[in-house]
Design an enzyme around this catalytic site. Structure first.
Site, PDB file in Angstrom:
ATOM      1  N   ASP A  88      -4.271   3.585   3.713  1.00 41.48           N
ATOM      2  CA  ASP A  88      -3.671   2.472   4.445  1.00 41.48           C
ATOM      3  C   ASP A  88      -2.246   2.261   3.935  1.00 41.48           C
ATOM      4  O   ASP A  88      -2.040   1.916   2.771  1.00 41.48           O
ATOM      5  CB  ASP A  88      -4.507   1.211   4.206  1.00 41.48           C
ATOM      6  CG  ASP A  88      -4.426   0.231   5.357  1.00 41.48           C
ATOM      7  OD1 ASP A  88      -3.353   0.130   5.955  1.00 41.48           O
ATOM      8  OD2 ASP A  88      -5.444  -0.432   5.633  1.00 41.48           O
ATOM      9  N   ASP A 189      -0.259  -0.151   8.831  1.00 40.03           N
ATOM     10  CA  ASP A 189      -0.505  -1.570   9.028  1.00 40.03           C
ATOM     11  C   ASP A 189       0.598  -2.196   9.884  1.00 40.03           C
ATOM     12  O   ASP A 189       1.784  -1.917   9.677  1.00 40.03           O
ATOM     13  CB  ASP A 189      -0.555  -2.239   7.647  1.00 40.03           C
ATOM     14  CG  ASP A 189      -0.952  -3.687   7.696  1.00 40.03           C
ATOM     15  OD1 ASP A 189      -2.059  -3.976   8.167  1.00 40.03           O
ATOM     16  OD2 ASP A 189      -0.143  -4.535   7.250  1.00 40.03           O
ATOM     17  N   GLU A 242      -1.856   0.392  13.564  1.00 40.51           N
ATOM     18  CA  GLU A 242      -2.334  -0.938  13.931  1.00 40.51           C
ATOM     19  C   GLU A 242      -1.218  -1.597  14.728  1.00 40.51           C
ATOM     20  O   GLU A 242      -0.137  -1.862  14.201  1.00 40.51           O
ATOM     21  CB  GLU A 242      -2.655  -1.776  12.687  1.00 40.51           C
ATOM     22  CG  GLU A 242      -3.161  -3.159  13.053  1.00 40.51           C
ATOM     23  CD  GLU A 242      -3.200  -4.115  11.879  1.00 40.51           C
ATOM     24  OE1 GLU A 242      -4.073  -5.003  11.861  1.00 40.51           O
ATOM     25  OE2 GLU A 242      -2.349  -4.001  10.972  1.00 40.51           O
ATOM     26  N   HIS A 316     -11.815  -5.149   8.499  1.00 42.39           N
ATOM     27  CA  HIS A 316     -11.662  -6.118   7.409  1.00 42.39           C
ATOM     28  C   HIS A 316     -10.946  -7.395   7.842  1.00 42.39           C
ATOM     29  O   HIS A 316     -10.894  -8.362   7.076  1.00 42.39           O
ATOM     30  CB  HIS A 316     -10.863  -5.473   6.277  1.00 42.39           C
ATOM     31  CG  HIS A 316      -9.469  -5.103   6.699  1.00 42.39           C
ATOM     32  ND1 HIS A 316      -9.227  -4.071   7.579  1.00 42.39           N
ATOM     33  CD2 HIS A 316      -8.256  -5.634   6.403  1.00 42.39           C
ATOM     34  CE1 HIS A 316      -7.924  -3.981   7.791  1.00 42.39           C
ATOM     35  NE2 HIS A 316      -7.319  -4.923   7.098  1.00 42.39           N
ATOM     36  N   ASP A 317     -10.359  -7.412   9.028  1.00 42.97           N
ATOM     37  CA  ASP A 317      -9.615  -8.575   9.505  1.00 42.97           C
ATOM     38  C   ASP A 317     -10.366  -9.368  10.568  1.00 42.97           C
ATOM     39  O   ASP A 317      -9.811 -10.314  11.136  1.00 42.97           O
ATOM     40  CB  ASP A 317      -8.268  -8.133  10.101  1.00 42.97           C
ATOM     41  CG  ASP A 317      -7.206  -7.898   9.040  1.00 42.97           C
ATOM     42  OD1 ASP A 317      -7.352  -8.444   7.927  1.00 42.97           O
ATOM     43  OD2 ASP A 317      -6.235  -7.169   9.323  1.00 42.97           O
TER      44      ASP A 317
END
Length: 544
Positions: A88, A189, A242, A316-317
């Site tokens: 990431d 990200d 993302e 995870h979000d």
């Protein structure tokens, strides 16, 4: 793809925090799922203001999570099991503890140009009226100066100046460092917010400031340059961006192979259908009509433009999808399989978030003190300030908090879910009933995921086939058709807790059919299908 949140996967040294050695110990479990690559959330050196997304050193492992030797061993052992690694990369911002920002604070003008630092034309006010994603102004005073630095997220996360070629080279060097260590995958990200204009303007009244910096055309230029200088040199690299509040048009550009940018993108529009009036921190039942329309639009649009979707419900979000879009209690097992069927048979690359494959749910928390996430805590206080009671504010946070998916992986019914012998950094709550040990012994969700993965790896109609809409007017069912050569795959999913009927066109009944997968007692294709609550069934049709 399998996603691991390292802090919450498995604790090997009993300090309450998951670590790389814990992941190494659980490789045999991951292997049985038969995934191709693992996406790891950041485990770099970080003050942990935003759970690792505030990176202070891109080339070092956070000692709380392991060592570089642990990382090298993990990569080697995963490769021995035919599993590759995706890291990431948080390239929109760094931690304010990063040496670049610390040098900038000392007055080093070279490093000050690594960040977006501005004087304000408004006395006592920030340079623009932009709002942080975490609430409040997106600007913070820069040391003891009369300047401000931009932080689209927490004030500990200073936005990088991508218009500076030195910044871009530094970040490309980071990628090449990890590529040299055997990494083949990268997740970027919030990448579509890096393209801020040279001159930053105020948002107009009623305008969301995010539209002033999201999906700027220059992002495509940066991606092409990054591709050419880093992962584009590897023939089998996999990359995913993302993309916050993005569009189909832009995502085609990001992922069409002819663009030489990314392999695929995450978009989140389908995960905002339970936002009342577009606001996350509200509590509302999901809009099913809107959900299926978004899924269909992105499937159809990306296919027509030769773009590629990353398919997912969980990460995870996000709170667990089973709590949002199905029944996490009375129909938990069937719901888990229905959601999996919906995603895994679509066109794109499916992502499985740890615990999803055993039907994990949101934690049963009762107090804001049980949450750790800065966004959730800020939202709780914001909601109270807006006039809600503590109970009302908590109910909203409990439904939407990112920590809902960050609770430790539930390995067994033992204390702390078998994750650790020490009190975990975040508490699990229903591991007596939902855990890996029990699922592998007597459950059926894990086996269902194994079958979906096996089907995708062996059937071109799933992995590369076309996509067509089906039954879009049905109020309870999301259905679609995949196509490949002389075959069709008819996928039907009931999203509600009551029976419903589906009318099948007579032309489909004239084709040879077989049931490919079903989460209930399968029944042959007929003119009118009666679907049970949360039923999924897929029929493979072959022209006679």
């Amino acid at each position: 793809m399998y996603q691991i949140y390292p802090k919450s996967f498995y604790d090997s040294n009993d300090d309450g925090i998951g670590d790389l050695r814990g992941i190494i110990e659980k490789i045999p479990y991951i292997k049985t799922l038969n995934v191709d690559m693992i996406w790891f959330n950041p485990f770099f050196v970080s003050p942990q203001k935003d759970n690792g997304y505030d990176i202070a050193d891109y080339r070092a492992i956070d000692p709380r999570l392991g060592t570089m030797e642990d990382f090298d061993e993990m990569v080697r052992k995963l490769k021995d099991n035919h599993i590759d690694v995706m890291l990431d990369m948080v390239f929109n911002h760094t931690s304010t503890q990063h040496k670049w920002f610390q040098e900038a604070l000392k007055g080093n003008t070279e490093y000050q140009n690594y960040y977006i630092i501005r004087k304000s034309d408004h006395i006592g006010k920030p340079p623009t009226n932009w709002v942080s994603k975490f609430g409040g102004s997106a600007w913070e005073k820069f040391g003891d100066t009369d300047q401000y630095y931009l932080h689209l997220y927490d004030k500990s996360q200073a936005d990088l100046n991508w218009r500076n070629p030195k910044v871009r080279k530094e970040l490309y060097d980071v990628l090449n460092f990890w590529i040299a260590k055997g990494v083949k995958g990268f997740r970027f990200d919030v990448f579509n917010v890096i393209g801020k204009d040279e001159k930053l303007e105020d948002a107009q009244p009623g305008q969301d400031s995010k539209y002033l910096y999201t999906d700027k055309p220059i992002v495509h230029d940066y991606l092409k340059e990054m591709n050419q200088n880093t992962f584009g040199k590897i023939t089998d690299s996999i990359t995913v961006g993302e993309m916050s509040s993005t569009t189909i048009e832009n995502s085609i550009g990001y992922t069409n192979p002819e663009s030489h940018e990314l392999t695929m993108v995450f978009n989140f529009h389908h995960l905002k259908v339970d936002y009342m009036n577009g606001e996350k921190w509200t509590k509302a039942h999901f809009d099913f009509k809107k959900l299926k329309q978004i899924l269909d639009d992105w499937q159809d649009g990306m296919a027509k433009g030769n773009g590629w979707n990353a398919l997912f419900w969980n990460n995870h979000d996000q709170p667990r999808a089973i709590n949002r879009f199905a029944d996490a209690h009375a129909y938990r097992v069937r719901s888990a399989k229905m959601l999996a069927t919906t995603i895994h048979l679509l066109r794109g690359t499916p992502f499985i978030y740890m615990g999803e494959e055993i039907g994990m749910t949101d934690p049963d928390y009762h107090s804001i003190s049980q949450y750790d996430d800065i966004e959730a805590i800020n939202a709780y206080h914001m909601l109270i300030d807006s006039g809600l009671s503590e109970q009302e504010a908590f109910e909203i946070v409990h439904a939407k908090a990112r920590d809902n998916s960050r609770t430790p992986m539930q390995w067994s019914a033992a204390s702390h879910a078998g994750f650790s012998t020490h009190r975990p950094w975040l508490a699990p709550t229903n591991h007596d009933d939902i855990n890996v040990e029990k699922e592998l012994k007597e459950g059926s969700i894990f086996q269902y995921y194994q079958k979906l993965i096996r089907l995708r790896k062996t059937m071109p109609i799933i992995s590369v086939g076309g996509y067509n809409s089906f039954l879009m007017a049905h109020p309870h069912v999301f259905a679609y058709i995949r196509t490949y050569e002389n075959q069709k795959l008819l996928v039907i999913n009931n999203f509600f807790k009551h029976d419903t009927t589906v009318d099948i066109p007579s032309s489909y009944l004239n084709e040879q059919s077989e049931i490919l997968i079903s989460n209930t007692q399968p029944h042959p294709l007929s003119r009118q299908l009666l679907l049970q609550p949360y039923e999924s069934i897929a029929y493979l049709l072959t022209s006679k």
